[in-house]
Design a protein around this motif. Structure first.
Motif, PDB file in Angstrom:
ATOM      1  N   ILE A 125       0.838  -1.210   0.000  1.00 23.16           N
ATOM      2  CA  ILE A 125       0.000   0.000   0.000  1.00 23.16           C
ATOM      3  C   ILE A 125       0.866   1.251   0.000  1.00 23.16           C
ATOM      4  N   ARG A 126       1.951   1.240   0.763  1.00 22.46           N
ATOM      5  CA  ARG A 126       2.871   2.388   0.767  1.00 22.46           C
ATOM      6  C   ARG A 126       3.387   2.666  -0.645  1.00 22.46           C
ATOM      7  N   PHE A 127       3.891   1.617  -1.283  1.00 19.48           N
ATOM      8  CA  PHE A 127       4.465   1.767  -2.614  1.00 19.48           C
ATOM      9  C   PHE A 127       3.402   2.213  -3.610  1.00 19.48           C
ATOM     10  N   ALA A 128       2.243   1.582  -3.567  1.00 18.45           N
ATOM     11  CA  ALA A 128       1.168   1.894  -4.511  1.00 18.45           C
ATOM     12  C   ALA A 128       0.687   3.334  -4.359  1.00 18.45           C
ATOM     13  N   LYS A 141      -8.495   4.404  -0.185  1.00 19.28           N
ATOM     14  CA  LYS A 141      -9.446   3.499   0.481  1.00 19.28           C
ATOM     15  C   LYS A 141      -9.772   2.301  -0.409  1.00 19.28           C
ATOM     16  N   ASN A 142      -9.941   2.532  -1.699  1.00 22.34           N
ATOM     17  CA  ASN A 142     -10.247   1.442  -2.633  1.00 22.34           C
ATOM     18  C   ASN A 142      -9.107   0.431  -2.681  1.00 22.34           C
ATOM     19  N   LEU A 143      -7.874   0.912  -2.651  1.00 21.63           N
ATOM     20  CA  LEU A 143      -6.730  -0.003  -2.653  1.00 21.63           C
ATOM     21  C   LEU A 143      -6.687  -0.825  -1.372  1.00 21.63           C
ATOM     22  N   VAL A 144      -6.905  -0.186  -0.235  1.00 21.95           N
ATOM     23  CA  VAL A 144      -6.892  -0.893   1.053  1.00 21.95           C
ATOM     24  C   VAL A 144      -8.001  -1.949   1.077  1.00 21.95           C
ATOM     25  N   ASP A 145      -9.178  -1.584   0.574  1.00 19.74           N
ATOM     26  CA  ASP A 145     -10.284  -2.538   0.525  1.00 19.74           C
ATOM     27  C   ASP A 145      -9.951  -3.727  -0.375  1.00 19.74           C
ATOM     28  N   ALA A 146      -9.285  -3.451  -1.490  1.00 14.37           N
ATOM     29  CA  ALA A 146      -8.909  -4.521  -2.417  1.00 14.37           C
ATOM     30  C   ALA A 146      -7.881  -5.478  -1.785  1.00 14.37           C
ATOM     31  N   VAL A 147      -6.998  -4.945  -0.965  1.00 11.07           N
ATOM     32  CA  VAL A 147      -5.985  -5.775  -0.314  1.00 11.07           C
ATOM     33  C   VAL A 147      -6.611  -6.677   0.749  1.00 11.07           C
ATOM     34  N   ARG A 148      -7.637  -6.170   1.400  1.00 12.10           N
ATOM     35  CA  ARG A 148      -8.318  -6.970   2.431  1.00 12.10           C
ATOM     36  C   ARG A 148      -8.994  -8.127   1.776  1.00 12.10           C
TER      37      ARG A 148
END
Length: 148
Positions: A125-128, A141-148
């Motif tokens: 997430i940091r890199f992205a 938020k969308n990226l964090v949700d996708a990782v979960r």
């Protein structure tokens, strides 16, 4: 091999080990003059493709830039150094296997994101967040949700 401590031209190989994946050879050496020990790593000299930047410039592939990017994203994360080295090796292997003379920097960025996704979700997430230049909180938020 010159001694890095006293520059004496003669050193003796004390131990040789080949990496598990066979990609490099590690040698423990001892200086004949000052008796200090040091380690050297031997890798094959290969031609990586040129990196094409977003603005069209072409630069040589730089392993240190890749390592610095991964290390920065993984700073203060519980990922061992050998795992980082393995990720770098995997990215380089993909670059060489592609067989192309040029590779867009965006493709390397995507390879790094794949490796970080496997190594550590926080580092991913940091890199992205930097790589994809998020403009607002919803993208993040969308990226964090996708990782979960």
């Amino acid at each position: 091999m010159k001694c890095p401590f006293c520059n004496h031209p003669e050193t003796q190989v004390m131990e040789t080990r080949v990496a598990e994946d066979g990609s490099f050879t590690r040698r423990r050496r001892q200086c004949a003059a000052c008796a200090k020990r040091f380690t050297t790593y031997e890798r094959p000299d290969v031609n990586f493709p040129m990196v094409v930047k977003k603005d069209g410039r072409r630069t040589e592939y730089n392993r240190n830039k890749l390592k610095d990017s991964l290390t920065l994203a993984l700073r203060k994360r519980p990922v061992p150094a050998p795992a980082i080295d393995a990720a770098i090796e995997h990215v380089e292997e993909q670059l060489l296997n592609a067989g192309s003379r040029e590779v867009p920097s965006s493709r390397i960025g995507e390879m790094v994101m794949q490796e970080l996704h496997q190594l550590d979700k926080v580092a991913y997430i940091r890199f992205a967040s930097v790589y994809r230049s998020f403009e607002d909180v919803d993208d993040f938020k969308n990226l964090v949700d996708a990782v979960r």
